[in-house]
Design a protein around this motif. Structure first.
Motif, PDB file in Angstrom:
ATOM      1  N   ASP A 173      -4.851  23.227   2.691  1.00  0.00           N
ATOM      2  CA  ASP A 173      -5.605  23.785   3.835  1.00  0.00           C
ATOM      3  C   ASP A 173      -5.031  23.263   5.149  1.00  0.00           C
ATOM      4  N   LYS A 174      -4.682  21.951   5.151  1.00  0.00           N
ATOM      5  CA  LYS A 174      -4.134  21.366   6.387  1.00  0.00           C
ATOM      6  C   LYS A 174      -2.796  22.042   6.732  1.00  0.00           C
ATOM      7  N   VAL A 175      -1.946  22.207   5.737  1.00  0.00           N
ATOM      8  CA  VAL A 175      -0.633  22.830   5.985  1.00  0.00           C
ATOM      9  C   VAL A 175      -0.823  24.270   6.487  1.00  0.00           C
ATOM     10  N   GLY A 183       2.510   5.355   5.062  1.00  0.00           N
ATOM     11  CA  GLY A 183       1.494   6.400   5.118  1.00  0.00           C
ATOM     12  C   GLY A 183       1.374   6.952   6.519  1.00  0.00           C
ATOM     13  N   SER A 184       0.165   7.345   6.878  1.00  0.00           N
ATOM     14  CA  SER A 184      -0.037   8.026   8.164  1.00  0.00           C
ATOM     15  C   SER A 184      -0.004   7.034   9.322  1.00  0.00           C
ATOM     16  N   THR A 185       0.380   7.519  10.475  1.00  0.00           N
ATOM     17  CA  THR A 185       0.465   6.654  11.659  1.00  0.00           C
ATOM     18  C   THR A 185      -0.900   6.079  12.050  1.00  0.00           C
ATOM     19  N   ALA A 218      -1.676   5.224  -4.133  1.00  0.00           N
ATOM     20  CA  ALA A 218      -2.603   6.182  -3.521  1.00  0.00           C
ATOM     21  C   ALA A 218      -3.612   6.624  -4.574  1.00  0.00           C
ATOM     22  N   GLU A 219      -4.817   6.894  -4.112  1.00  0.00           N
ATOM     23  CA  GLU A 219      -5.894   7.238  -5.054  1.00  0.00           C
ATOM     24  C   GLU A 219      -5.530   8.446  -5.914  1.00  0.00           C
ATOM     25  N   VAL A 220      -4.822   9.422  -5.318  1.00  0.00           N
ATOM     26  CA  VAL A 220      -4.543  10.649  -6.078  1.00  0.00           C
ATOM     27  C   VAL A 220      -3.317  10.529  -6.996  1.00  0.00           C
ATOM     28  N   GLU A 241       3.443  18.309  15.682  1.00  0.00           N
ATOM     29  CA  GLU A 241       2.731  17.454  14.728  1.00  0.00           C
ATOM     30  C   GLU A 241       3.433  17.422  13.364  1.00  0.00           C
ATOM     31  N   GLU A 242       3.223  16.340  12.643  1.00  0.00           N
ATOM     32  CA  GLU A 242       3.789  16.244  11.294  1.00  0.00           C
ATOM     33  C   GLU A 242       2.964  17.123  10.353  1.00  0.00           C
ATOM     34  N   VAL A 243       3.567  18.209   9.878  1.00  0.00           N
ATOM     35  CA  VAL A 243       2.849  19.153   8.999  1.00  0.00           C
ATOM     36  C   VAL A 243       2.776  18.584   7.582  1.00  0.00           C
ATOM     37  N   ILE A 301       0.872  -1.192   0.000  1.00  0.00           N
ATOM     38  CA  ILE A 301       0.000   0.000   0.000  1.00  0.00           C
ATOM     39  C   ILE A 301       0.902   1.233   0.000  1.00  0.00           C
ATOM     40  N   VAL A 302       0.772   2.037  -1.057  1.00  0.00           N
ATOM     41  CA  VAL A 302       1.722   3.124  -1.322  1.00  0.00           C
ATOM     42  C   VAL A 302       1.038   4.477  -1.079  1.00  0.00           C
ATOM     43  N   PRO A 303       1.727   5.439  -0.475  1.00  0.00           N
ATOM     44  CA  PRO A 303       1.147   6.767  -0.290  1.00  0.00           C
ATOM     45  C   PRO A 303       1.394   7.654  -1.512  1.00  0.00           C
ATOM     46  N   TRP A 304       0.909   8.894  -1.441  1.00  0.00           N
ATOM     47  CA  TRP A 304       1.003   9.779  -2.606  1.00  0.00           C
ATOM     48  C   TRP A 304       2.311  10.564  -2.650  1.00  0.00           C
ATOM     49  N   ASN A 305       3.108  10.547  -1.590  1.00  0.00           N
ATOM     50  CA  ASN A 305       4.244  11.483  -1.580  1.00  0.00           C
ATOM     51  C   ASN A 305       5.440  11.017  -2.412  1.00  0.00           C
ATOM     52  N   GLU A 327       5.948   1.951   7.443  1.00  0.00           N
ATOM     53  CA  GLU A 327       6.767   3.168   7.368  1.00  0.00           C
ATOM     54  C   GLU A 327       5.801   4.322   7.573  1.00  0.00           C
ATOM     55  N   LEU A 328       5.900   4.995   8.714  1.00  0.00           N
ATOM     56  CA  LEU A 328       4.858   5.963   9.091  1.00  0.00           C
ATOM     57  C   LEU A 328       5.422   7.381   9.139  1.00  0.00           C
ATOM     58  N   GLY A 329       4.863   8.199   9.989  1.00  0.00           N
ATOM     59  CA  GLY A 329       5.207   9.623   9.959  1.00  0.00           C
ATOM     60  C   GLY A 329       6.558   9.937  10.592  1.00  0.00           C
ATOM     61  N   LYS A 365      -9.619   2.741  -3.720  1.00  0.00           N
ATOM     62  CA  LYS A 365      -9.586   3.390  -2.398  1.00  0.00           C
ATOM     63  C   LYS A 365      -8.854   2.529  -1.372  1.00  0.00           C
ATOM     64  N   GLY A 366      -8.186   3.194  -0.458  1.00  0.00           N
ATOM     65  CA  GLY A 366      -7.519   2.471   0.623  1.00  0.00           C
ATOM     66  C   GLY A 366      -8.501   1.675   1.457  1.00  0.00           C
ATOM     67  N   SER A 367      -9.649   2.280   1.725  1.00  0.00           N
ATOM     68  CA  SER A 367     -10.636   1.616   2.588  1.00  0.00           C
ATOM     69  C   SER A 367     -11.272   0.417   1.898  1.00  0.00           C
TER      70      SER A 367
HETATM   71  P1  TAP Z   1      -2.991   7.624   4.447  1.00  0.00           P
HETATM   72  O1  TAP Z   1      -4.465   7.794   4.576  1.00  0.00           O
HETATM   73  O2  TAP Z   1      -2.274   6.919   5.518  1.00  0.00           O
HETATM   74  O3  TAP Z   1      -2.769   6.898   3.012  1.00  0.00           O
HETATM   75  C1  TAP Z   1      -1.647   6.129   2.647  1.00  0.00           C
HETATM   76  C2  TAP Z   1      -2.099   4.949   1.817  1.00  0.00           C
HETATM   77  O4  TAP Z   1      -2.947   4.099   2.590  1.00  0.00           O
HETATM   78  C3  TAP Z   1      -2.937   5.324   0.583  1.00  0.00           C
HETATM   79  O5  TAP Z   1      -2.691   4.423  -0.465  1.00  0.00           O
HETATM   80  C4  TAP Z   1      -4.356   5.152   1.107  1.00  0.00           C
HETATM   81  O6  TAP Z   1      -5.328   4.972   0.122  1.00  0.00           O
HETATM   82  C5  TAP Z   1      -4.203   3.907   1.957  1.00  0.00           C
HETATM   83  N1  TAP Z   1      -5.243   3.740   2.963  1.00  0.00           N
HETATM   84  C6  TAP Z   1      -6.005   4.705   3.559  1.00  0.00           C
HETATM   85  N2  TAP Z   1      -6.873   4.131   4.418  1.00  0.00           N
HETATM   86  C7  TAP Z   1      -6.665   2.805   4.386  1.00  0.00           C
HETATM   87  C8  TAP Z   1      -7.260   1.683   5.046  1.00  0.00           C
HETATM   88  N3  TAP Z   1      -8.205   1.838   5.950  1.00  0.00           N
HETATM   89  N4  TAP Z   1      -6.811   0.445   4.764  1.00  0.00           N
HETATM   90  C9  TAP Z   1      -5.813   0.277   3.861  1.00  0.00           C
HETATM   91  N5  TAP Z   1      -5.223   1.285   3.187  1.00  0.00           N
HETATM   92  C10 TAP Z   1      -5.635   2.534   3.447  1.00  0.00           C
HETATM   93  O7  TAP Z   1      -2.296   9.005   4.267  1.00  0.00           O
HETATM   94  P2  TAP Z   1      -2.917  10.310   3.568  1.00  0.00           P
HETATM   95  O8  TAP Z   1      -4.323  10.572   3.944  1.00  0.00           O
HETATM   96  O9  TAP Z   1      -2.641  10.166   2.136  1.00  0.00           O
HETATM   97  O10 TAP Z   1      -2.024  11.432   4.224  1.00  0.00           O
HETATM   98  C11 TAP Z   1      -2.361  11.918   5.524  1.00  0.00           C
HETATM   99  C12 TAP Z   1      -1.126  12.251   6.317  1.00  0.00           C
HETATM  100  O11 TAP Z   1      -0.334  11.072   6.457  1.00  0.00           O
HETATM  101  C13 TAP Z   1      -0.194  13.246   5.651  1.00  0.00           C
HETATM  102  O12 TAP Z   1      -0.592  14.550   5.836  1.00  0.00           O
HETATM  103  C14 TAP Z   1       1.113  12.901   6.318  1.00  0.00           C
HETATM  104  O13 TAP Z   1       1.201  13.516   7.569  1.00  0.00           O
HETATM  105  C15 TAP Z   1       1.026  11.401   6.491  1.00  0.00           C
HETATM  106  N6  TAP Z   1       1.701  10.672   5.396  1.00  0.00           N
HETATM  107  C16 TAP Z   1       2.865  10.081   5.685  1.00  0.00           C
HETATM  108  C17 TAP Z   1       3.534   9.408   4.684  1.00  0.00           C
HETATM  109  C18 TAP Z   1       4.807   8.734   4.998  1.00  0.00           C
HETATM  110  S1  TAP Z   1       5.888   8.456   3.824  1.00  0.00           S
HETATM  111  N7  TAP Z   1       5.083   8.304   6.188  1.00  0.00           N
HETATM  112  C19 TAP Z   1       3.032   9.347   3.395  1.00  0.00           C
HETATM  113  C20 TAP Z   1       1.820   9.941   3.127  1.00  0.00           C
HETATM  114  C21 TAP Z   1       1.164  10.596   4.146  1.00  0.00           C
HETATM  115  P3  TAP Z   1      -6.136   6.245  -0.497  1.00  0.00           P
HETATM  116  O14 TAP Z   1      -5.203   6.824  -1.476  1.00  0.00           O
HETATM  117  O15 TAP Z   1      -7.348   5.711  -1.099  1.00  0.00           O
HETATM  118  O16 TAP Z   1      -6.417   7.165   0.650  1.00  0.00           O
END
Ligand code: TAP
Length: 453
Positions: A312-314, A207-209, A156-158, A354-356, A127-131, A229-231, A186-188
């Protein structure tokens, strides 16, 4: 099937859409991967290595295409995006060396011979994030495939486009159908099925913690392996004896790279009080000179944020904070935000804690080495960090004292594919990259062979 719009963050314009897969499609992909596992694990190590090297070569032939896609989909600067595509190639090449070297042990025992095997787990869900859509995908799929697993990957969806293209390139390179499948959605929905489906034997999540914790809890139900790998809220610690000019010149890159959307961003700057004012006077011109531009330009050092909601969050962190100075950002369409330096009044300030995940740097003075370590460790996170000093003993003492998985002295390096990467405390669990990551995609099997007649 539903679809999901893909937006260029530099303009805010929708430019394509991709399918949003549901439970049925996800289960079908997982089951295809499960069937493919039966033959992939039997591919001779040398042939598996050759296929991964061929995959690396095909990625190398498409660096410009992948980079351009990432600029458009994620707003990454073209320089960064080229590095990211190259990183996928390098990580594939690195782990292509693994299948032929994945040796077990022969352990002396009485009455026979004892040997161990590193067995693949089965289907691995990533499961990969958008960053960092490309590198984070590669850090999971390259060692997983090398160890003999098959992979289902949810971008990530975006930011799905480069992952989808990498899935196509894998087939072009000759990987069999079902060995590496990219499933946008979607992640969910899709990500949640990776957690729930019994054929998936490991989940790699970045992704997020909070989401990481829910994935770990979900995986517990089937004793499923997990890498998280979290925040992060990493500290950049500058001692008075450091090369202050170099530390100030590089501090913006240490936090504003990728618009601060980096779990390793050095977003807390700790400066020894005897040089605090001087350091800020060196930092200000470096921040103002940081080029926030159309990410497609070769000169761009920073592009836009990923989305309007994220901007907006930032922005919510800077509203009532004390702003020291800011850089420049383009106006108009797109999700732009200027590099911003804030003065922390106390360690309870929200922007300090907090992680901005944006281009925001919080600054605080410290008195001595002990206080620097205490402030650096006063966080639930422990991913990365930097230490600037000319004193070798201090560099080592502080490196051992800061509770963080990846530290660099007199630089801001976090990720090198030859070395382990991952977090302490709530920044994560397990390590990616380096020589050992491979083993986290295997289980040890012990076999005793009796020599009794
Ligand atoms: P997350 O919601 O954690 O998304 C990361 C990945 O997990 C995406 O592919 C997401 O899918 C998926 N996901 C979301 N909910 C899930 C679930 N219930 N079960 C399985 N997979 C799920 O992060 P975000 O909303 O994109 O970003 C929010 C905050 O997280 C950021 O502002 C930042 O602080 C932190 N973040 C940290 C990292 C790293 S590298 N540690 C990376 C990204 C974000 P969708 O794309 O469908 O949501």
């Amino acid at each position: 099937m539903d679809s999901s719009d893909v937006i260029n963050p530099a303009t805010g314009a929708v430019f394509t859409a991709v399918p949003a897969n549901g439970v049925t499609e996800t289960d079908a992909a997982i089951e295809r991967a499960q069937r493919a596992f039966m033959s992939w694990r039997e591919v001779a190590p040398g042939d598996r290595a050759r296929l991964l090297r061929r995959f690396a070569a095909v990625v190398d032939d498409h660096i410009e295409e992948l980079a351009a896609l990432e600029v458009r989909n994620s707003g990454h600067t073209i320089g960064n995006a080229r590095w990211e595509a190259g990183n996928v190639r390098d990580v594939l090449d690195y782990y292509a060396g693994a299948p032929e070297r994945l040796s077990g042990r022969q352990i002396p025992v009485p009455g026979g011979i004892d040997v161990t095997f590193h067995e693949p787990l089965g289907v691995v869900g990533i499961i990969v994030p958008w960053n960092f859509p490309m590198p984070i995908a590669g850090w999971g799929f390259a060692p997983a495939l090398a160890a003999g697993n098959t992979v289902v990957l949810k971008p990530a969806e975006v930011t799905p486009l480069t992952a989808i293209r990498l899935g196509e390139l894998a087939l072009e390179a000759g990987l069999p159908e079902g060995v590496f499948t990219v499933i946008p959605g979607k992640g969910s929905v899709v990500g949640q099925r990776f957690v729930e489906h019994p054929a998936v034997r490991k989940v790699c999540f970045t992704g997020s913690t909070p989401v990481g914790k829910s994935i770990m809890a979900g995986c517990a139900d089937q004793v499923k392996r997990v890498t998280l790998e979290l925040g992060g809220k990493s500290a950049n610690i500058v001692f008075a004896d450091a090369d202050l000019e170099r530390a100030a010149a590089t501090a913006p890159g240490g936090v504003f790279d990728n618009a601060g959307q980096d779990c390793c961003a050095r977003s807390r700057l700790l400066v020894q009080e005897s040089v605090y004012e001087r350091f800020l006077s060196l930092l200000e011109p470096a921040v103002k000179a940081f080029r926030v531009q159309d990410p497609a330009l070769d000169t761009a050092e920073m592009g836009p944020l990923i989305s309007a909601a994220h901007r907006d969050k930032v922005a919510s962190y800077t509203g009532d904070a004390e702003v020291a100075f800011t850089g420049e950002a383009p106006g108009g369409d797109g999700w732009w935000f200027p590099p911003t330096v804030l003065l922390a009044r106390s360690s309870s300030d929200r922007h300090w804690r907090e992680e901005v995940f944006g281009p925001v740097l919080s600054v605080m003075p410290f008195h001595d080495e002990a206080e620097a370590i205490e402030l650096a460790n006063d966080t639930e996170y422990g991913l990365s960090g930097s230490i600037w000093t000319r004193d070798l003993g201090r560099a080592l003492r502080v490196s051992r004292g800061v509770q963080s998985g990846n530290l660099s002295v007199n630089s801001h390096s976090s990720v090198r594919y030859w070395t382990p990467f991952g977090g302490m405390k709530q920044s994560g669990l397990g390590r990616e990259l380096g020589p050992d990551a491979l083993l986290s995609f295997t289980d040890v099997k012990n076999v005793f062979i009796s020599t009794d007649s």
